[in-house]
Design a protein around this motif. Structure first.
Motif, PDB file in Angstrom:
ATOM      1  N   TYR A   1       1.042  -0.910   0.243  1.00 41.48           N
ATOM      2  CA  TYR A   1       0.107  -0.037  -0.065  1.00 41.48           C
ATOM      3  C   TYR A   1       0.869   1.240  -0.118  1.00 41.48           C
ATOM      4  N   GLU A   2       1.661   1.061   0.946  1.00 42.46           N
ATOM      5  CA  GLU A   2       2.949   2.322   1.191  1.00 42.46           C
ATOM      6  C   GLU A   2       3.720   1.955   1.573  1.00 42.46           C
ATOM      7  N   TYR A   3       5.052   2.844   1.237  1.00 45.17           N
ATOM      8  CA  TYR A   3       6.488   2.431   1.670  1.00 45.17           C
ATOM      9  C   TYR A   3       7.136   2.914   2.056  1.00 45.17           C
ATOM     10  N   THR A   4       8.210   3.167   2.710  1.00 52.48           N
ATOM     11  CA  THR A   4       9.274   4.195   3.042  1.00 52.48           C
ATOM     12  C   THR A   4      10.555   2.933   3.662  1.00 52.48           C
TER      13      THR A   4
ATOM     14  N   GLU B   1      -9.320  -4.718   2.763  1.00 53.81           N
ATOM     15  CA  GLU B   1      -9.095  -3.244   2.814  1.00 53.81           C
ATOM     16  C   GLU B   1      -8.374  -2.983   3.797  1.00 53.81           C
ATOM     17  N   VAL B   2      -8.031  -3.915   4.541  1.00 54.22           N
ATOM     18  CA  VAL B   2      -7.457  -4.122   6.552  1.00 54.22           C
ATOM     19  C   VAL B   2      -5.322  -3.451   5.766  1.00 54.22           C
ATOM     20  N   ILE B   3      -5.224  -2.551   6.630  1.00 62.07           N
ATOM     21  CA  ILE B   3      -4.470  -2.087   6.165  1.00 62.07           C
ATOM     22  C   ILE B   3      -2.987  -2.975   7.076  1.00 62.07           C
ATOM     23  N   THR B   4      -2.312  -3.145   7.190  1.00 62.65           N
ATOM     24  CA  THR B   4      -1.002  -3.776   8.456  1.00 62.65           C
ATOM     25  C   THR B   4       0.181  -2.944   7.940  1.00 62.65           C
TER      26      THR B   4
END
Length: 140
Positions: free
Chosen positions: A22-25, A36-39
């Protein structure tokens, strides 16, 4: 027999569980599942996130997989399309956030959407101006 049944169940649960980055750093990432559960997942203190492998790895000499950190020190507070994404399949499907001079990581647009920098959200390709979309300018 029970051992093989448990192994098959574990394999099937890994295959059937649909998750996506979903996203990353550099030091962690988030996944979203089919509900649609974000972990959020944080890398160990000696690891970094490798977007090509989609997991945390220990950097090797001469290879720092987290090379796509953006210098936000002179950028306005907003989201920017990753137009120079090295992965052609993800070109314009990712964006990053700058706020108060700090880089806040990369995010993915869901499904077939691309990032609309003008509107600051993921949008349909036909509603986004080139180079990420196909929206034609209206003349007159």
């Amino acid at each position: 027999m029970l051992k093989y049944g448990l192994a098959l169940l574990a394999l099937l649960s890994g295959v059937c569980a649909k998750t996506a980055i979903y996203e990353y750093t550099c030091f962690g990432y988030s996944v979203v599942d089919e509900h649609e559960v974000i972990t959020q997942i944080r890398c160990n203190s000696s690891d970094v996130f490798d977007p090509a492998l989609e997991k945390c790895v220990t950097p090797q000499v001469g290879h720092w997989p987290c090379a796509d950190v953006v210098d936000c020190s002179k950028r306005a507070d907003m989201r920017y399309v990753d137009i120079d994404n090295k992965d052609p399949a993800n070109k314009c499907k990712t964006y990053y956030t700058c706020h108060n001079g700090y880089f806040y990581g990369h995010n993915y647009c869901p499904g077939v959407l691309v990032f609309n920098e003008e509107k600051q959200y993921c949008d349909w390709i036909y509603d986004v101006k080139p180079p990420c979309g196909t929206l034609a300018a209206v003349v007159g």
